[in-house]
Design a protein around this motif. Structure first.
Motif, PDB file in Angstrom:
ATOM      1  N   ASP A  71       0.828  -1.205   0.000  1.00 42.98           N
ATOM      2  CA  ASP A  71       0.000   0.000   0.000  1.00 42.98           C
ATOM      3  C   ASP A  71       0.868   1.262   0.000  1.00 42.98           C
ATOM      4  N   VAL A  72       0.282   2.341  -0.519  1.00 44.85           N
ATOM      5  CA  VAL A  72       1.004   3.595  -0.743  1.00 44.85           C
ATOM      6  C   VAL A  72       0.389   4.705   0.101  1.00 44.85           C
ATOM      7  N   PHE A  73       1.227   5.617   0.591  1.00 44.78           N
ATOM      8  CA  PHE A  73       0.717   6.819   1.254  1.00 44.78           C
ATOM      9  C   PHE A  73       1.583   8.009   0.865  1.00 44.78           C
ATOM     10  N   GLY A  74       0.971   9.191   0.923  1.00 48.36           N
ATOM     11  CA  GLY A  74       1.678  10.409   0.537  1.00 48.36           C
ATOM     12  C   GLY A  74       1.519  10.765  -0.928  1.00 48.36           C
ATOM     13  N   GLU A  75       0.777   9.923  -1.682  1.00 50.72           N
ATOM     14  CA  GLU A  75       0.610  10.181  -3.115  1.00 50.72           C
ATOM     15  C   GLU A  75      -0.170  11.456  -3.383  1.00 50.72           C
ATOM     16  N   ASP A  76      -1.014  11.866  -2.416  1.00 53.22           N
ATOM     17  CA  ASP A  76      -1.827  13.064  -2.582  1.00 53.22           C
ATOM     18  C   ASP A  76      -1.093  14.331  -2.157  1.00 53.22           C
ATOM     19  N   LEU A  77       0.096  14.175  -1.589  1.00 52.12           N
ATOM     20  CA  LEU A  77       0.826  15.328  -1.047  1.00 52.12           C
ATOM     21  C   LEU A  77       2.165  15.591  -1.714  1.00 52.12           C
ATOM     22  N   ILE A  78       2.813  14.542  -2.192  1.00 50.74           N
ATOM     23  CA  ILE A  78       4.195  14.672  -2.650  1.00 50.74           C
ATOM     24  C   ILE A  78       4.339  15.673  -3.799  1.00 50.74           C
ATOM     25  N   PHE A  79       3.308  15.774  -4.662  1.00 50.66           N
ATOM     26  CA  PHE A  79       3.359  16.729  -5.773  1.00 50.66           C
ATOM     27  C   PHE A  79       2.472  17.952  -5.518  1.00 50.66           C
ATOM     28  N   SER A  80       1.922  18.048  -4.322  1.00 46.89           N
ATOM     29  CA  SER A  80       1.012  19.144  -4.005  1.00 46.89           C
ATOM     30  C   SER A  80       1.778  20.427  -3.678  1.00 46.89           C
ATOM     31  N   SER A  81       1.110  21.559  -3.891  1.00 47.50           N
ATOM     32  CA  SER A  81       1.714  22.837  -3.515  1.00 47.50           C
ATOM     33  C   SER A  81       1.671  23.031  -2.003  1.00 47.50           C
ATOM     34  N   ARG A  82       0.825  22.238  -1.334  1.00 46.17           N
ATOM     35  CA  ARG A  82       0.723  22.292   0.134  1.00 46.17           C
ATOM     36  C   ARG A  82       0.946  20.878   0.670  1.00 46.17           C
ATOM     37  N   HIS A  83       2.217  20.485   0.733  1.00 44.81           N
ATOM     38  CA  HIS A  83       2.541  19.106   1.114  1.00 44.81           C
ATOM     39  C   HIS A  83       2.738  18.973   2.627  1.00 44.81           C
ATOM     40  N   ILE A  84       1.631  19.215   3.347  1.00 47.45           N
ATOM     41  CA  ILE A  84       1.631  19.098   4.812  1.00 47.45           C
ATOM     42  C   ILE A  84       0.688  17.957   5.202  1.00 47.45           C
ATOM     43  N   TRP A  85       1.174  17.071   6.069  1.00 47.77           N
ATOM     44  CA  TRP A  85       0.337  15.936   6.477  1.00 47.77           C
ATOM     45  C   TRP A  85      -0.895  16.429   7.240  1.00 47.77           C
ATOM     46  N   PRO A  86      -2.116  16.089   6.786  1.00 50.27           N
ATOM     47  CA  PRO A  86      -3.340  16.497   7.496  1.00 50.27           C
ATOM     48  C   PRO A  86      -3.741  15.484   8.574  1.00 50.27           C
ATOM     49  N   TYR A  87      -2.953  14.451   8.753  1.00 48.33           N
ATOM     50  CA  TYR A  87      -3.189  13.407   9.747  1.00 48.33           C
ATOM     51  C   TYR A  87      -1.840  12.849  10.187  1.00 48.33           C
ATOM     52  N   SER A  88      -1.868  12.013  11.198  1.00 44.12           N
ATOM     53  CA  SER A  88      -0.659  11.357  11.680  1.00 44.12           C
ATOM     54  C   SER A  88      -0.614   9.924  11.155  1.00 44.12           C
TER      55      SER A  88
END
Length: 264
Positions: free
Chosen positions: A79-96
């Motif tokens: 499984d993958v995580f961070g795919e929605d953030l790594i290329f985002s202009s706001r790459h801040i984790w919204p959860y832990s």
């Protein structure tokens, strides 16, 4: 690194990776180990890499100010995580992100991902398909959590799980080329449709944002009402029509409530 390469081959993004490139790419991977209970990332941290679970299991947790939390998702091998953030202009984790077991994670930074995408355009298509699937999964999750009653949430969860496991069983049977009925599909023959909870009821209660005792009580009530039969993690769906009706009733209640508010 062979195990890391095998894990990547199972992930939906990289299964199309050219095997000639694969070996060279695996040598550029970074693998990190985390102990059970250790945090991979805290809400508000910067996302610096795409993560793929090599071994173990991690949970995406949303904490409140009083320390309570809701489990948003559980991720296992491949499984993958961070795919929605790594290329985002706001790459801040919204959860832990917390390690549920001892875990190994493959970390892919932009310095690795961008050249890989440039050299292998087919991976871009896989990435886009993966993102589309994840959006659909998140929409379904919103549908489950939007249910107004415990029974509505549980019914929605069980029906979605049944569909998912049925499709997986059909694909597995088709891939094996088996035409006999040695592998019985959920709901085949004379047996009622059955789902197997992929995690413990404690974790399911977190996924459904309800206390564990409330989940147990409602499952008992649903069993008494003839909707389901619970045997450990195996749950027979005895009345699909009523389960579906319960889900739809919750949706109608929400609509009527909204109409009353507009005309109130």
């Amino acid at each position: 690194m062979k195990k890391a390469c095998d894990a990547l081959a199972k992930s939906p993004i990289f299964r199309q990776l050219n095997h000639d490139t694969f070996g060279h790419f695996c040598n550029r991977l970074s693998i990190k180990m985390y102990y059970k209970g250790e945090m991979l990332a805290n809400e508000g941290d910067e996302c610096q890499a795409l993560g793929i679970v090599l071994d173990g299991q991690v949970a995406l947790q949303k904490y409140s100010f009083d320390g309570e939390f809701t489990t948003l998702d559980l991720l296992g091998t491949g499984d993958v995580f961070g795919e929605d953030l790594i290329f985002s202009s706001r790459h801040i984790w919204p959860y832990s992100i917390e390690a549920v077991t001892h875990t190994k994670i493959i970390m892919l930074t932009l310095n690795v991902l961008i050249p890989l995408f440039q050299e292998n355009p087919e991976i871009i298509r896989s990435f886009m398909a993966f993102m589309s699937d994840r959006i659909q999964e998140q929409n379904q999750r919103i549908m489950v959590l939007s249910q107004r009653t415990l029974r509505g949430k549980i019914s929605n969860y069980l029906l979605d799980l049944y569909t998912t496991q049925l499709v997986a069983a059909q694909k597995s049977q088709a891939a094996s080329g088996s035409s006999d009925n040695k592998e019985v599909l959920p709901g085949d023959q004379d047996s009622p449709p059955t789902v197997v909870l992929p995690v413990s009821k404690e974790v399911v209660s977190r996924l459904l944002a309800m206390p564990r005792p409330s989940l147990s009580r409602e499952l008992v009530k649903m069993e008494k009402d003839g909707l389901i039969h619970v045997d450990g993690r195996s749950i027979e769906l005895l009345n699909l029509a009523d389960l579906e009706r319960g889900r739809n009733i919750n949706t109608l209640i929400g609509r009527h409530h909204g109409e009353l508010e507009r005309f109130g």
